[in-house]
Write an enzyme that holds these catalytic residues in place. Structure first.
Site, PDB file in Angstrom:
ATOM      1  N   PHE A 197     -44.061 -60.153  20.598  1.00  0.00           N
ATOM      2  CA  PHE A 197     -42.930 -59.625  21.185  1.00  0.00           C
ATOM      3  C   PHE A 197     -41.745 -60.876  21.560  1.00  0.00           C
ATOM      4  CE2 PHE A 197     -46.254 -56.487  21.731  1.00  0.00           C
ATOM      5  CZ  PHE A 197     -46.248 -56.132  20.374  1.00  0.00           C
ATOM      6  N   HIS A 215     -51.171 -63.865  24.789  1.00  0.00           N
ATOM      7  CA  HIS A 215     -51.614 -63.191  23.938  1.00  0.00           C
ATOM      8  C   HIS A 215     -51.285 -63.701  22.543  1.00  0.00           C
ATOM      9  CE1 HIS A 215     -52.263 -60.303  26.960  1.00  0.00           C
ATOM     10  NE2 HIS A 215     -52.973 -59.377  26.289  1.00  0.00           N
ATOM     11  N   GLU A 224     -37.171 -56.423  24.307  1.00  0.00           N
ATOM     12  CA  GLU A 224     -37.346 -58.074  24.533  1.00  0.00           C
ATOM     13  C   GLU A 224     -36.033 -58.578  24.199  1.00  0.00           C
ATOM     14  OE1 GLU A 224     -39.254 -55.791  22.876  1.00  0.00           O
ATOM     15  OE2 GLU A 224     -41.141 -55.703  23.767  1.00  0.00           O
ATOM     16  N   SER A 245     -50.373 -57.114  32.015  1.00  0.00           N
ATOM     17  CA  SER A 245     -51.073 -57.973  31.047  1.00  0.00           C
ATOM     18  C   SER A 245     -50.922 -59.530  31.471  1.00  0.00           C
ATOM     19  CB  SER A 245     -50.868 -57.575  29.733  1.00  0.00           C
ATOM     20  OG  SER A 245     -51.361 -56.306  29.344  1.00  0.00           O
ATOM     21  N   ASP A 250     -56.567 -55.021  19.183  1.00  0.00           N
ATOM     22  CA  ASP A 250     -55.187 -54.392  18.510  1.00  0.00           C
ATOM     23  C   ASP A 250     -54.875 -54.737  17.376  1.00  0.00           C
ATOM     24  OD1 ASP A 250     -54.582 -53.021  21.157  1.00  0.00           O
ATOM     25  OD2 ASP A 250     -53.535 -54.611  22.000  1.00  0.00           O
TER      26      ASP A 250
END
Lengths: 269, 317
Positions: B85, B111, B60, B39, B119
């Protein structure tokens, strides 16, 4: 050895007394491990970044940053910086911050720590970089048992195994106490050895105050091509009778009279 | 500087491709991801230089700590995942380990903003700039198109210290001419000259603002349009001059109106050029699922909605 560790323990207490704050319990539990590391195991030049062999040094990370006094006193004893700096601990403008800071460029301090559960991830990153650069040094990370309640510790334990790191040694100063009491009561880690084995580690369980045992195990782990975790069973507050096994001494400075008694016990008036 | 054609391109692809270019000339670059490399497009680097790519899995906090370790050893580290994240989840690692030690870690988060789309709220980072902006010693950059993404990634690779670079999921209209545009980390970018009001933006809303400015022109309102890719350290000279001239400032961003570009602008103007200000962004609320363009419209970030809001704001005495 006992003379050296007594001197380092005395320095730890003097620093905390002078600063009127600090963490004696977890510092005292780690003194014997640190002393053996710096005297017998680690290949680290006391000239630090002025040494031509700086790049090839072993890396040491104190993940349990609240034991900073033990590391400062050990580094000072082995000549990384002058002893007179010790009494600047926690003072405004000092290189000896409450928790280790790489910002202050104090010789011997590899990384900044203090917020628990991060040292091992840093160690994994350093170990990966050393492997990429084909440098044969080892990375040693010392963490506390209470610290292992942080989830990020297990993320990094998993990652070290996944990345097949054979240049990383994890040492756990297992003193069984944390601020709120016994680790076992607050949130147990047991069975710690089996958990670490399940995560892919060759696990040693040793007496963290027995110099010979510490030296033998750390030396073996350093030579090993397996990922090693050493559970060093220790006593919080070790060396000062009234501090031993007492969670109350996690983060408290001794008063004048208490310091005097402690130094007497350590033959270091 | 501005591009004559406005083709639509994926900033994530640009990011991945730029990493591959940089990887070829700089062996010191390493890239980390947390299971989202397909992604974020760091998978391109992973394919080209597998030895220098480390997938940290869905972890993360560990990724940021590992990034710090690599940086301690002199690596130039790019660490990527979704903005949601890459910030809140590992804020402690970013603050106490990366920034406190001024490590050479570039957090490139994709994102960002409401346009994550379907989402929904759990994946829509609306506070990431706010978190990052409050930490000392980190630079925060929000590029507006693919030309700028490439420039900013190259700048990041050649500039030591922590950085947070935010990229949206959406494809972006090309605003800047790749032949002529040079990213300047030390100043905002004047896009359009006007006298009636100042509109400040960055990221994917810059295009919307430019379109809104055209519509405003058609009704006789001339907007000064300022692009602020660097939210921190915030450079106020162009903004100050503009606000003194127009006395009316609108900020548009794909982010909460708390703590992001709007706040940076208000903090600056409050000190240097008190003006009537209006922040267009997500109003202290969580997002929701929806198609990208519908969400932009719902939260007032399309050119049409910006136009309508500015018209109303012009009447405010």
């Amino acid at each position: 050895m006992k003379k050296i560790t007594n001197k380092i323990r005395a320095d730890v207490l003097k620093m905390i007394h002078n600063a009127k704050s600090g963490h004696p319990g977890g510092a005292l539990s780690s003194v014997d491990i640190l002393t053996v590391l710096y005297k017998k195991v680690l290949n680290v030049p006391k000239e630090w970044d002025k040494s031509p062999n700086f790049k090839e040094r072993d890396r040491f990370i104190l993940s349990k940053g609240h034991a900073s006094t033990a590391l400062y006193a050990t580094l000072s004893y082995f000549g990384f910086f002058p002893e007179k700096l010790l009494m600047g601990f926690r003072m405004l403008g000092s290189k000896l911050q409450g928790h280790p800071s790489s910002r202050t460029k104090l010789p011997g301090i590899e990384v900044s720590t203090g917020s628990l559960g991060q040292g091992l991830s840093i160690g994994v990153g350093i170990a990966l970089a050393l492997r990429l650069d084909n440098i044969k040094s080892k990375v040693f990370v010392l963490m506390g048992d209470g610290e292992m309640q942080e989830g990020s510790v297990w993320e990094s334990l998993m990652n070290a195994n996944a990345k097949k790191l054979d240049n990383l040694v994890v040492i756990i100063d297992k003193n069984n106490l944390q601020i709120d009491g016994k680790v076992q009561d607050v949130k147990t880690l047991e069975p710690l050895d089996k958990k670490l084995e399940a995560f892919g580690y060759k696990v040693y369980s040793i007496d963290g105050h027995n110099y010979d045992e510490i030296e033998k195990t750390l030396t073996e782990a350093k030579k090993s091509d397996k990922l090693c975790a050493i559970i060093a069973n220790t006593i919080k507050g070790k060396g000062v009778s009234f501090m031993e096994n007492n969670a109350g001494w996690h983060g408290k400075a001794p008063k004048d009279e208490e310091l005097k008694l402690a130094l007497e016990e350590l033959n270091a008036k | 500087m501005l591009s004559k054609t406005n083709e639509t391109k994926s900033p994530r692809n640009t990011y991945g491709e730029t990493l591959v270019k940089l990887g070829a000339i700089n062996p010191n670059i390493v890239v980390l991801d947390a299971d989202l490399s397909s992604s974020t497009q760091t998978c391109k680097f992973a394919k080209a230089y597998p030895d220098r790519f480390f997938n940290c899995g869905i972890a993360e906090q560990d990724m940021m700590g590992t990034a710090a370790g690599l940086a301690y050893e002199g690596k130039t580290v790019f660490a990527s995942t979704f903005a949601m994240f890459a910030t809140a989840r590992c804020l402690d690692q970013i603050r106490n380990t990366i920034c406190y030690s001024k490590l050479n870690v570039k957090i490139v988060a994709t994102h960002g903003g409401i346009t994550v789309g379907e989402d929904g709220a759990s994946h829509q980072a609306l506070e990431d700039i706010s978190y990052m902006r409050s930490i000392p010693d980190i630079r925060v950059i929000v590029p507006a198109d693919c030309t700028e993404v490439e420039e900013v990634i190259k700048y990041a690779a050649n500039t030591p210290g922590p950085m947070y670079i935010r990229i949206p999921r959406t494809n972006l209209k090309t605003i800047f001419d790749p032949e002529k545009y040079k990213f300047n980390p030390g100043a905002a970018v004047k896009i359009r000259d006007g006298k009636d009001l100042t509109i400040v933006s960055n990221g994917e809303t810059l295009w919307e603002v430019m379109e809104a400015a055209k519509s405003l022109h058609n009704v006789g309102i001339e907007a000064d349009v300022i692009h602020c890719p660097v939210v921190k350290p915030f450079h106020h000279n162009i903004l100050k001059e503009s606000a003194i001239k127009t006395k009316r400032v609108v900020v548009v961003e794909n982010h909460s109106i708390i703590g992001g570009l709007g706040s940076a602008v208000c903090e600056t103007l409050g000190q240097y050029a008190p003006s009537k200000t209006y922040r267009i962004g997500i109003k202290d609320t969580f997002g929701q699922s929806g198609e990208q363009r519908q969400l932009m419209d719902f939260y007032g970030l399309t050119d049409k909605k910006i136009y309508e809001k500015v018209i109303k704001f012009m009447d405010v005495k």
